[in-house]
Motif scaffolding. Structure first.
Motif, mmCIF file in Angstrom:
data_model
loop_
_atom_site.group_PDB
_atom_site.id
_atom_site.type_symbol
_atom_site.label_atom_id
_atom_site.label_comp_id
_atom_site.label_asym_id
_atom_site.label_seq_id
_atom_site.Cartn_x
_atom_site.Cartn_y
_atom_site.Cartn_z
ATOM 1 N N THR A 287 -0.742 52.690 66.106
ATOM 2 C CA THR A 287 -0.197 52.031 64.915
ATOM 3 C C THR A 287 1.321 51.902 65.061
ATOM 4 O O THR A 287 1.903 52.379 66.027
ATOM 5 C CB THR A 287 -0.478 52.845 63.635
ATOM 6 O OG1 THR A 287 0.342 54.017 63.655
ATOM 7 C CG2 THR A 287 -1.948 53.206 63.519
ATOM 8 N N GLY A 288 1.923 51.297 64.057
ATOM 9 C CA GLY A 288 3.377 51.240 64.017
ATOM 10 C C GLY A 288 3.909 52.276 63.044
ATOM 11 O O GLY A 288 4.965 52.088 62.449
ATOM 12 N N GLY A 289 3.144 53.355 62.881
ATOM 13 C CA GLY A 289 3.523 54.408 61.930
ATOM 14 C C GLY A 289 4.561 55.357 62.506
ATOM 15 O O GLY A 289 4.832 55.368 63.706
ATOM 16 N N ALA A 305 4.361 46.340 65.451
ATOM 17 C CA ALA A 305 4.006 47.170 66.604
ATOM 18 C C ALA A 305 2.604 47.752 66.461
ATOM 19 O O ALA A 305 2.185 48.559 67.275
ATOM 20 C CB ALA A 305 5.026 48.303 66.742
ATOM 21 N N CYS A 306 1.900 47.341 65.431
ATOM 22 C CA CYS A 306 0.671 48.026 65.039
ATOM 23 C C CYS A 306 -0.578 47.222 65.413
ATOM 24 O O CYS A 306 -0.722 46.067 65.040
ATOM 25 C CB CYS A 306 0.698 48.264 63.531
ATOM 26 S SG CYS A 306 -0.793 49.054 62.931
ATOM 27 N N THR A 307 -1.487 47.847 66.142
ATOM 28 C CA THR A 307 -2.698 47.127 66.547
ATOM 29 C C THR A 307 -3.696 47.008 65.389
ATOM 30 O O THR A 307 -4.556 46.135 65.413
ATOM 31 C CB THR A 307 -3.393 47.803 67.752
ATOM 32 O OG1 THR A 307 -3.877 49.084 67.368
ATOM 33 C CG2 THR A 307 -2.435 47.940 68.922
ATOM 34 N N ASP A 329 3.824 46.611 51.915
ATOM 35 C CA ASP A 329 3.582 48.018 51.603
ATOM 36 C C ASP A 329 3.805 48.900 52.821
ATOM 37 O O ASP A 329 4.277 50.036 52.708
ATOM 38 C CB ASP A 329 2.163 48.219 51.056
ATOM 39 C CG ASP A 329 2.044 47.717 49.616
ATOM 40 O OD1 ASP A 329 3.094 47.384 49.010
ATOM 41 O OD2 ASP A 329 0.907 47.653 49.097
ATOM 42 N N CYS A 330 3.451 48.380 53.990
ATOM 43 C CA CYS A 330 3.687 49.134 55.224
ATOM 44 C C CYS A 330 5.188 49.269 55.462
ATOM 45 O O CYS A 330 5.702 50.366 55.629
ATOM 46 C CB CYS A 330 3.005 48.432 56.398
ATOM 47 S SG CYS A 330 3.440 49.118 58.016
ATOM 48 N N ARG A 331 5.892 48.177 55.436
ATOM 49 C CA ARG A 331 7.336 48.223 55.695
ATOM 50 C C ARG A 331 8.071 49.029 54.649
ATOM 51 O O ARG A 331 9.094 49.649 54.934
ATOM 52 C CB ARG A 331 7.910 46.798 55.727
ATOM 53 C CG ARG A 331 7.271 45.999 56.845
ATOM 54 C CD ARG A 331 8.168 45.197 57.694
ATOM 55 N NE ARG A 331 9.583 45.330 57.516
ATOM 56 C CZ ARG A 331 10.444 45.156 58.499
ATOM 57 N NH1 ARG A 331 10.011 44.881 59.719
ATOM 58 N NH2 ARG A 331 11.725 45.235 58.272
ATOM 59 N N LEU A 336 0.394 54.472 54.024
ATOM 60 C CA LEU A 336 0.411 55.350 55.196
ATOM 61 C C LEU A 336 -0.774 55.009 56.099
ATOM 62 O O LEU A 336 -1.782 54.466 55.659
ATOM 63 C CB LEU A 336 0.373 56.816 54.764
ATOM 64 C CG LEU A 336 1.554 57.263 53.879
ATOM 65 C CD1 LEU A 336 1.507 58.772 53.636
ATOM 66 C CD2 LEU A 336 2.910 56.875 54.502
ATOM 67 N N CYS A 337 -0.614 55.342 57.375
ATOM 68 C CA CYS A 337 -1.578 54.859 58.373
ATOM 69 C C CYS A 337 -3.002 55.367 58.165
ATOM 70 O O CYS A 337 -3.965 54.646 58.430
ATOM 71 C CB CYS A 337 -1.091 55.192 59.779
ATOM 72 S SG CYS A 337 0.451 54.348 60.186
ATOM 73 N N GLY A 338 -3.137 56.590 57.688
ATOM 74 C CA GLY A 338 -4.490 57.119 57.465
ATOM 75 C C GLY A 338 -5.255 56.254 56.484
ATOM 76 O O GLY A 338 -6.371 55.798 56.758
ATOM 77 N N ALA A 339 -4.640 55.992 55.327
ATOM 78 C CA ALA A 339 -5.291 55.164 54.299
ATOM 79 C C ALA A 339 -5.490 53.742 54.804
ATOM 80 O O ALA A 339 -6.506 53.096 54.536
ATOM 81 C CB ALA A 339 -4.433 55.156 53.033
ATOM 82 N N CYS A 340 -4.527 53.274 55.560
ATOM 83 C CA CYS A 340 -4.584 51.906 56.068
ATOM 84 C C CYS A 340 -5.746 51.757 57.047
ATOM 85 O O CYS A 340 -6.497 50.781 57.009
ATOM 86 C CB CYS A 340 -3.261 51.574 56.735
ATOM 87 S SG CYS A 340 -3.070 49.835 57.132
ATOM 88 N N LYS A 341 -5.915 52.740 57.924
ATOM 89 C CA LYS A 341 -7.027 52.695 58.873
ATOM 90 C C LYS A 341 -8.369 52.769 58.156
ATOM 91 O O LYS A 341 -9.333 52.119 58.570
ATOM 92 C CB LYS A 341 -6.921 53.843 59.875
ATOM 93 C CG LYS A 341 -5.966 53.560 61.012
ATOM 94 C CD LYS A 341 -5.982 54.705 62.016
ATOM 95 C CE LYS A 341 -5.198 54.316 63.266
ATOM 96 N NZ LYS A 341 -5.075 55.458 64.198
HETATM 97 FE FE1 SF4 Z 1 -0.180 49.808 60.846
HETATM 98 FE FE2 SF4 Z 1 -1.155 50.178 58.442
HETATM 99 FE FE3 SF4 Z 1 0.231 52.125 59.650
HETATM 100 FE FE4 SF4 Z 1 1.468 49.928 58.779
HETATM 101 S S1 SF4 Z 1 0.418 51.450 57.531
HETATM 102 S S2 SF4 Z 1 1.743 50.891 60.771
HETATM 103 S S3 SF4 Z 1 -0.084 48.338 59.143
HETATM 104 S S4 SF4 Z 1 -1.738 51.305 60.270
#
Ligand code: SF4
Ligand code: TRP
Length: 375
Positions: A287-289, A305-307, A329-331, A336-341
């Motif tokens: 991820t780009g986290g 940078a996030c796949t 919301d990411c920027r 956060l990446c856990g919830a996003c995944k």
């Molecule tokens: Fe990627 Fe989601 Fe983490 Fe942002 S929040 S870096 S989009 S996984």
């Protein structure tokens, strides 16, 4: 990785490299065509809107003007049946769906079995089975209308198609081949001429006489496009061939940020992956986290940078406004990446489930709509 200066949810996947491609190879940027299409009242595809289709050759001259004048047009692409069908292949099929459904353009799909056999040296039976049960079946399960789509095996395409290959061989130079493949082998020479025949044969009356043809490809296929366009010029008088158009798309990255490819199964989502397996791959994705949740809240993530964001961008989130919200919301450090995944997995699971429910029946249809070579 350098962060972009402005907020641009479409601007992922190292855009600088693509700009470079446009400059060096003389591919035209796609955004000017988009403006023209909007002016003419033509719908844009998701991949056009999101900048995934970044370049073209003559799309305005060949396709936009054909649609404007009500002339018939065709889209043609090809797949080498060398591995299982994955999300990278789906990108091309999504484009075919757009041409078929939104523009009413005729669709041709070449199954590059000659190339797989001669260049990759894969056994015939394996190539044929993969072509039908992985490629054609997946395309039907994704929604391509088998009645309106011509799927064909290169080795089965018939006499006029093969006549083109023979004729083309007399009007190309060794250095043109070198451009395409680097080193020269007989297999590669034949494969290149065969691909030129794929691209140009639909212009012949025998195959429908489609003079306005577009070929959607990744930039790696551009040498083939150039060869086909040059050959069209060289045979414009004798055969009435017209230069085809092409569009160029960015490639979806693998889940480690490298190439998405059948040869890298751990980082590639295959459409027939069992859900458990797909889930594990996704959860391990790059991820780009930031290193810690605290840091991410403070600094925000880097979707470029996030796949996982790549999956959204390439279509897992079809709604542009929702995609923008995830981006922001990411920027902004609110996601956060856990919830996003977990959100990505919910969407992917739903997609895979629907797709796989259709796949078995699509396999049966596939064997009926394409004629398999006898050997
Ligand atoms: Fe990627 Fe989601 Fe983490 Fe942002 S929040 S870096 S989009 S996984
Ligand atoms: N060479 C392409 C590949 O490796 C497959 C292909 C064959 C193709 N014929 C084509 C692509 C015609 C575009 C148009 O994937």
């Amino acid at each position: 990785m350098a962060e972009p200066s402005s907020v641009d949810p479409w601007g992922t996947v190292k855009i600088k490299d693509y700009d470079q491609l446009v400059k060096v190879f003389g591919i035209q940027p796609f955004h000017t065509v988009m403006r023209l299409m909007v002016e003419k009242g033509l719908p844009l595809s998701l991949h056009m809107r999101r900048g995934i289709i970044f370049g073209h050759r003559d799309f305005d001259k060949v396709i936009v003007s054909a649609l404007e004048r009500g002339e018939k047009a065709a889209v043609l692409t090809g797949f080498m049946p060398s591995g299982r069908f994955h999300l990278g292949h789906k990108l091309t099929v999504d484009q075919l769906l757009y041409y078929q459904r939104s523009l009413g353009v005729k669709v041709f799909v070449a199954l590059a079995d000659a190339e797989a056999y001669s260049v990759r040296r894969l056994p015939r039976e394996k190539v044929i089975k993969l072509a039908v049960e992985e490629y054609v079946a997946s395309m039907i399960a994704l929604g391509l209308d088998p009645e309106k789509t011509t799927f064909y095996f290169q080795t089965n395409r018939g006499t006029p198609y093969y006549r083109l290959i023979q004729m083309f061989s007399g009007k190309v130079t060794a250095s043109e081949f070198q451009d395409i493949y680097g080193d020269l082998t007989p297999a590669k020479v034949v494969a290149a001429l065969t691909q030129a025949a794929d691209i140009l044969h639909v212009e012949l009356e025998e195959y429908g006489g489609y003079k306005n043809v577009v070929v959607p490809v990744g930039a790696d296929q551009d040498p083939h496009i150039r060869l086909a366009r040059d050959l069209a010029d060289r045979f414009s008088r004798d055969l009435g061939l017209k230069k085809p158009a092409a569009t160029y798309h960015k490639l979806i990255r693998g889940l480690d940020g490298g190439k998405m490819s059948s040869s890298r199964p751990d980082f590639t989502i295959f459409l027939s992956d069992p859900p458990d397996l797909a889930r594990r791959k996704l959860m391990a994705a790059l991820t780009g986290g930031r290193a810690t949740a605290e840091e991410q809240r403070r600094l925000g993530g880097v979707p470029e940078a996030c796949t996982v964001y790549d999956l959204y961008l390439f279509g897992l989130i079809p709604n542009d406004r929702e995609l923008r919200r995830v981006y922001e919301d990411c920027r902004g450090g609110r996601l956060l990446c856990g919830a996003c995944k977990r959100m990505a997995w919910n969407l992917l699971e739903e997609f895979l489930k629907n797709f796989q429910e259709r796949l078995e029946q699509a396999k049966e249809i596939a064997w009926k709509v394409v004629e398999a070579p006898s050997f």
